[in-house]
Design an enzyme around this catalytic site. Structure first.
Site, mmCIF file in Angstrom:
data_model
loop_
_atom_site.group_PDB
_atom_site.id
_atom_site.type_symbol
_atom_site.label_atom_id
_atom_site.label_comp_id
_atom_site.label_asym_id
_atom_site.label_seq_id
_atom_site.Cartn_x
_atom_site.Cartn_y
_atom_site.Cartn_z
ATOM 1 N N LYS A 1 0.980 -0.926 -0.234
ATOM 2 C CA LYS A 1 -0.212 0.233 -0.377
ATOM 3 C C LYS A 1 0.642 1.509 0.084
ATOM 4 C CE LYS A 1 0.024 0.570 5.092
ATOM 5 N NZ LYS A 1 -1.020 -0.756 6.557
ATOM 6 N N ARG B 1 -5.777 1.328 17.266
ATOM 7 C CA ARG B 1 -6.130 1.481 15.993
ATOM 8 C C ARG B 1 -7.473 0.028 15.946
ATOM 9 N NH1 ARG B 1 -3.087 1.456 10.608
ATOM 10 N NH2 ARG B 1 -2.826 -0.878 9.854
HETATM 11 C C1 PLP Z 1 -0.134 -1.134 6.640
HETATM 12 C C2 PLP Z 1 0.249 -1.906 7.461
HETATM 13 C C3 PLP Z 1 0.719 -3.047 7.494
HETATM 14 C C4 PLP Z 1 2.204 -2.772 6.742
HETATM 15 O O1 PLP Z 1 3.043 -1.513 7.940
HETATM 16 P P1 PLP Z 1 5.105 -1.352 7.740
HETATM 17 O O2 PLP Z 1 5.181 -0.658 8.714
HETATM 18 O O3 PLP Z 1 4.690 -0.799 6.246
HETATM 19 O O4 PLP Z 1 5.577 -2.669 7.668
HETATM 20 C C5 PLP Z 1 0.880 -4.087 7.840
HETATM 21 N N1 PLP Z 1 -0.265 -4.212 8.193
HETATM 22 C C6 PLP Z 1 -1.399 -3.701 8.364
HETATM 23 C C7 PLP Z 1 -3.237 -3.865 9.004
HETATM 24 C C8 PLP Z 1 -1.432 -2.763 7.830
HETATM 25 O O5 PLP Z 1 -2.065 -1.875 7.735
#
Ligand code: PLP
Length: 355
Positions: free
Chosen positions: A36, A129
Site C-alpha cells: 500500500k 487502532r
Molecule cells: C500498513 C499495514 C501493515 C504494514 O506496515 P509497515 O509498517 O509498512 O510494515 C501491516 N498491517 C496492517 C494492518 C497495515 O495496515
C-alpha cells in the site's frame, strides 16, 4: 526526462525482501509483502514475490484487484467497509476483521458466491487502532464459528500504527493466550498468528527470542529499508530502493526574512539582512510531504513546500544549478503521497549500483 519522478531500484527491493524473508524464516515466520505504501505498484509487488513473500497485502481493494493477475494470496489489510463486502469476497483471499456485522455480511456474500472467505480477527493490544479488545475476543470467536462461509484462520494484531505502542514480548504473550483460548473454543488449531508490521522485525534480532507469531505483514522495511518507528536503516536491508528526484527551477540569493507587509521601515535590523542561497524545486505538497524528505546531499536543507513548490536552502552545497535534479530519500508518508500522485512518474531499474 520527466520530472518529478521516483527512481525505483527493483534489485534492492527484491534483495531487501529476501533478507527479511530469510530472517523471518529462520524463526518460523512467513512474510506477507505490504504494497500500500506504493499504491499497489505491480512491479514492486513482483520484486517482493521474487524475494520470497508468501502473499501480498494492501489496504485498498482497487490495489488488490490490480495484483490479482500475479496469482499469489491477497490479503485486505484495512478492515472492510460493510458496503463493499461483496467485492472483498470476490477480490481478497483473506481479510483482517474486527466488526461482527461486517463479518456476518462477508458470510452472506461468500454464501451467495459459493465461496468460503478466510478472515483473521484483529485484536487491539493497546495501539488503539483496529481490533477487538482482548476481553471480548472469545465472544467474537464464538460468534464467528457459527458462520458457514467464513473460516477463521487466525488472530492478528497491529502495533506501532497509531499510538506507537510497540510489539513487546509481553504483548505477544497476551496474543498467545488468546490464541489458546480461541483454539479451545474452535476445537482446532489456528494456522495463523499474524503478529504485526515492520515494527515487529527488530524483535527477531534479539538473542534467544522465540516468536509466538508465524506471520508478519511487512511494507516499510522492505520498500524503504527503514526500521520502524526510528527510520534508521534496518540490519540486512538497503535504504536506496526508492529515490525521489525533482528539478530545480529557481536559484537566488535571498534575505532570510520576508519583507514586512505594512512594515515599519524602522524595525529593519541587521538580522533581516542575512542572505541565503535558496532553490525552488518543481514539486509540492500535492506530491510529497516536505518534512518527510531526506536530501541525499547532506548540505541541502528542506525549508518547506506549498502545493507546487518545494523550497530548499542550498547555501552549503556547491554546483547545484537550474535544471539539475535533486535526489531525496523519503519517509513512509511522503512515499505514499509520491507513489499515488499522478504527477510523479515512476522509473524502474535493476542494476544495484547506478549512482
Ligand atoms: C500498513 C499495514 C501493515 C504494514 O506496515 P509497515 O509498517 O509498512 O510494515 C501491516 N498491517 C496492517 C494492518 C497495515 O495496515
Amino acid at each position: 526526462m520527466a520530472n518529478p519522478k521516483l527512481d525505483i531500484n527493483l534489485s534492492i527491493i527484491e534483495d531487501n525482501t529476501r533478507q527479511i524473508v530469510q530472517l523471518a524464516k529462520s524463526k518460523g515466520i512467513d512474510i506477507f509483502g505490504v504494497i500500500k505504501g506504493v499504491g499497489g505498484d505491480i512491479e514492486i509487488a513482483k520484486a517482493m514475490i521474487l524475494g520470497g513473500v508468501v502473499g501480498l497485502g494492501d489496504s485498498r481493494l482497487d490495489n488488490l484487484k490490480k495484483l490479482k493477475r500475479l496469482k499469489v494470496p491477497l490479503m485486505l489489510l484495512r478492515i472492510p467497509m460493510l458496503s463493499q463486502a461483496k467485492r472483498v469476497v470476490k477480490i481478497a483471499d483473506i481479510s483482517l476483521n474486527s466488526q461482527l456485522e461486517v463479518i456476518d455480511r462477508l458470510d452472506k456474500e461468500a454464501a451467495s458466491l459459493n465461496k468460503v472467505h478466510k478472515i483473521i480477527l484483529m485484536i487491539d493490544l493497546g495501539d488503539r487502532r483496529e481490533g477487538v479488545l482482548p476481553k471480548d475476543t472469545l465472544n467474537y470467536v464464538d460468534e464467528i464459528r457459527t458462520l458457514k462461509n467464513i473460516r477463521l484462520v487466525g488472530l492478528g494484531s497491529n502495533l506501532a500504527c497509531f499510538r506507537g505502542v510497540l510489539p513487546t514480548e509481553d504483548k505477544m504473550l497476551q496474543l498467545m493466550e488468546l490464541v489458546k483460548g480461541a483454539e479451545g473454543l474452535l476445537g482446532r488449531k489456528l494456522p495463523i498468528i499474524s503478529g504485526g508490521n515492520s515494527s515487529s522485525l527488530p524483535l527477531l534480532l534479539k538473542e534467544g527470542y522465540t516468536p509466538i507469531t508465524n506471520q508478519l505483514r511487512v511494507g516499510e522495511t522492505i520498500i524503504l529499508g527503514r526500521k520502524v518507528p526510528s527510520g534508521d536503516k534496518f540490519s540486512f536491508t538497503k535504504l536506496d530502493g526508492i529515490k525521489l528526484k525533482a528539478e530545480v527551477i529557481e536559484i537566488k540569493n535571498k534575505p532570510v526574512n520576508s519583507d514586512k507587509v505594512n512594515g515599519d521601515s524602522n524595525v529593519n535590523n541587521s538580522l533581516d539582512e542575512e542572505i541565503r542561497r535558496r532553490g525552488i524545486l518543481a514539486i509540492g505538497s500535492q506530491d510529497i510531504e516536505a518534512k518527510g524528505l531526506i536530501p541525499c546531499n547532506k548540505g541541502i536543507i528542506v525549508e518547506g513546500a506549498s502545493s507546487d513548490h518545494l523550497i530548499v536552502d542550498l547555501t552549503n552545497v556547491q554546483g547545484v544549478m537550474v535544471g539539475d535534479e535533486v535526489s531525496f530519500r523519503l519517509n513512509y508518508s511522503s512515499l505514499l503521497r509520491a507513489a499515488t500522485s499522478p504527477y510523479v512518474k515512476k522509473f524502474y531499474y535493476r542494476e544495484d549500483d547506478r549512482d
